[in-house]
Design a protein around this motif. Structure first.
Motif, PDB file in Angstrom:
ATOM      1  N   ASP A 104       0.823  -1.201   0.000  1.00  0.00           N
ATOM      2  CA  ASP A 104       0.000   0.000   0.000  1.00  0.00           C
ATOM      3  C   ASP A 104       0.866   1.263   0.000  1.00  0.00           C
ATOM      4  N   GLU A 112      -4.576 -10.527   0.771  1.00  0.00           N
ATOM      5  CA  GLU A 112      -6.023 -10.520   0.900  1.00  0.00           C
ATOM      6  C   GLU A 112      -6.585 -11.935   1.012  1.00  0.00           C
ATOM      7  N   ASP A 161     -10.270  -4.763   5.291  1.00  0.00           N
ATOM      8  CA  ASP A 161     -10.132  -3.732   4.269  1.00  0.00           C
ATOM      9  C   ASP A 161     -11.388  -2.867   4.230  1.00  0.00           C
ATOM     10  N   LYS A 169      -1.818  -7.811   7.128  1.00  0.00           N
ATOM     11  CA  LYS A 169      -0.980  -6.634   6.904  1.00  0.00           C
ATOM     12  C   LYS A 169       0.336  -6.850   7.650  1.00  0.00           C
TER      13      LYS A 169
END
Length: 204
Positions: A104, A112, A161, A169
């Motif tokens: 990111d 994910e 998310d 993460k």
């Protein structure tokens, strides 16, 4: 970007979707320090399922490869290897999937699951298990994922998310430093290019 809810189920199970006994599918994902993944998919079937799978894809590795690539268009897949055991009515498919993780804007690495409230179990600090039964198959397939992060991964957390789906993460050791070096190098080249352009215009 669907990373854990693999559509492998589609092309592996589509040959016997009308067979209602539950099948077990195991998917092992091993990530490396640059966000790529080694995938190993294994499955054991009953006699009817095995015969139908052989007739559709099991005896045609090229078709199996095409279905995998069609199911995961966002990734570059290679190094396919299919091993079958007729006595046990089972198979093991291994392949590499490049780009399994993304980074990111803040330099965090993201993996994910594409599932809300994913049933995740922490096995070790760098290994997790996810059990899933895709609703599109009416509970006839149970998938057990194991996700193994590289030693370079740190501060691994499970979050959500913007769509409420579970994600991993984490940070990758030295990745931020490497990114900053590349960023400043790019800026330096832009400045040098601009100076060169101004100098040439002034000479003209």
């Amino acid at each position: 970007m669907k990373t854990l809810k693999f559509l492998f189920t589609v092309f592996i199970v589509m040959a016997f979707m009308n067979v209602h006994s539950q099948s077990q599918q195991k998917i092992d994902m091993k990530l490396d320090a640059v966000g790529n993944s080694k995938l190993t998919i294994s499955m054991t079937m009953n006699g009817q399922q095995w015969q139908m799978w052989l007739q559709s894809l099991g005896n045609n590795p090229a078709a199996l490869k095409r279905e995998a690539q069609r199911s995961m268009p966002a990734y570059f897949l290679d190094d396919f290897n299919l091993e079958k055991n007729d006595m046990e009515r089972s198979f093991v498919l291994s392949l590499n999937a490049y780009g399994a993780c993304k980074v990111d804007k803040r330099g965090n690495w993201i993996l994910e699951t594409d599932q809300k409230n994913a049933n995740l179990t922490e096995i070790t600090s760098h290994k997790y298990m996810l059990v899933s039964s895709p609703p599109e198959f009416g509970g006839t397939v149970q998938q057990t994922f194991t996700i193994e992060f590289p030693e370079e991964a740190r501060n691994i957390t499970v979050e959500k998310d913007a769509f409420g789906k579970s994600i991993f993460k984490f940070q990758m050791k030295n990745s931020t430093a490497g990114f900053n070096i590349m960023l400043w190098a790019g800026i330096l080249f832009l400045v040098m290019g601009g100076a060169w352009l101004v100098k040439n215009l002034a000479q003209k």
